[in-house]
Design an enzyme around this catalytic site. Structure first.
Site, mmCIF file in Angstrom:
data_model
loop_
_atom_site.group_PDB
_atom_site.id
_atom_site.type_symbol
_atom_site.label_atom_id
_atom_site.label_comp_id
_atom_site.label_asym_id
_atom_site.label_seq_id
_atom_site.Cartn_x
_atom_site.Cartn_y
_atom_site.Cartn_z
ATOM 1 N N VAL A 29 33.598 51.076 32.336
ATOM 2 C CA VAL A 29 34.076 51.321 33.702
ATOM 3 C C VAL A 29 34.198 50.007 34.470
ATOM 4 O O VAL A 29 35.185 49.770 35.178
ATOM 5 C CB VAL A 29 33.157 52.314 34.451
ATOM 6 C CG1 VAL A 29 33.639 52.504 35.889
ATOM 7 C CG2 VAL A 29 33.115 53.657 33.740
ATOM 8 N N CYS A 30 33.215 49.139 34.312
ATOM 9 C CA CYS A 30 33.229 47.854 35.030
ATOM 10 C C CYS A 30 34.435 47.010 34.636
ATOM 11 O O CYS A 30 35.038 46.336 35.481
ATOM 12 C CB CYS A 30 31.944 47.077 34.757
ATOM 13 S SG CYS A 30 30.450 47.944 35.261
ATOM 14 N N THR A 31 34.793 47.045 33.366
ATOM 15 C CA THR A 31 35.952 46.275 32.902
ATOM 16 C C THR A 31 37.224 46.753 33.590
ATOM 17 O O THR A 31 38.033 45.943 34.057
ATOM 18 C CB THR A 31 36.087 46.384 31.367
ATOM 19 O OG1 THR A 31 34.891 45.870 30.767
ATOM 20 C CG2 THR A 31 37.292 45.613 30.853
ATOM 21 N N LEU A 34 37.050 45.621 37.450
ATOM 22 C CA LEU A 34 37.300 44.216 37.757
ATOM 23 C C LEU A 34 38.739 43.821 37.447
ATOM 24 O O LEU A 34 39.303 42.957 38.114
ATOM 25 C CB LEU A 34 36.292 43.310 37.058
ATOM 26 C CG LEU A 34 35.044 43.069 37.934
ATOM 27 C CD1 LEU A 34 34.144 44.286 37.998
ATOM 28 C CD2 LEU A 34 34.264 41.847 37.496
#
Length: 202
Positions: A29-31, A34
């Site tokens: 999810v973070c990828t 960002l």
């Protein structure tokens, strides 16, 4: 940070900053988040808003992960700095700790986003669980709302978008509103007859 040493107070300076935390590098999810932030960077830049990421991973990890982020969304460049907070002191001070997510070192950052104003105060916060990615269109809309409210002594109603009517703040009298909004305003006729719901264009 990935851009050298950063003091958040100095980075904000006299502008607005979107300060956002993520639970960990090299996570799905973070990828996507960002990468989305990188794609929207020009939208924020047009509004005079800087971006600053933060997590507990070290700077080298951030730099390696950036390659994955940019490969996931070809054409997107991570031009904003990502801070390293290995001892978690900054995320604790900034109230960005996830109460449920932990690793061997302790609590992890939550998926928090603060919009910080020129006075160094948090103007708005979003808090998402680790399973839910942020909506960048809503972040842009929130920035537009804050900038409009700060400039014109107004507030923005539900689902507002730039160009639509705004509401006049409750602390502004009708007499003051006539001076502030020479273009006029419309007071909605509601059962209470209190005359508090006033719309205008700015």
């Amino acid at each position: 940070s990935t851009h050298g040493k950063i003091r958040i107070h100095d980075y904000v300076a006299n502008g607005y900053v979107i300060l956002f935390s993520h639970p960990g590098d090299f996570t799905p999810v973070c990828t996507t988040e960002l990468a989305a932030m990188a794609n929207y960077a020009k939208e924020f830049e047009k509004r005079g808003v800087k971006l600053l990421g933060i997590s507990c991973d070290d700077v080298q990890s951030h730099k390696e992960w950036t390659k994955d982020i940019e490969a996931y969304k070809p054409g997107s460049k991570v031009t904003y700095p990502i801070m390293a907070d290995p001892d978690r002191s900054a995320i604790k001070q900034l109230n960005m700790v996830d109460p449920d997510e932990k690793d061997a070192e302790g609590q992890l950052p939550s998926r928090t986003l603060h919009i910080v104003g020129p006075d160094k105060k948090v103007k708005l916060s979003f808090l998402y669980p680790s399973c839910t990615g942020r909506n960048m269109d809503e972040v842009v809309r929130a920035v537009d709302s804050l900038l409009t409210a700060a400039k014109h002594k107004v507030a923005t109603p539900a689902n507002w978008k730039p160009g639509e009517c705004v509401v006049i703040a409750p602390g502004v009298s009708d007499e003051e509103a006539k001076k502030l909004f020479p273009q006029g305003f419309e007071t909605k006729d509601l059962p209470s007859k209190k005359g508090y719901l006033r719309f205008t264009k700015v």
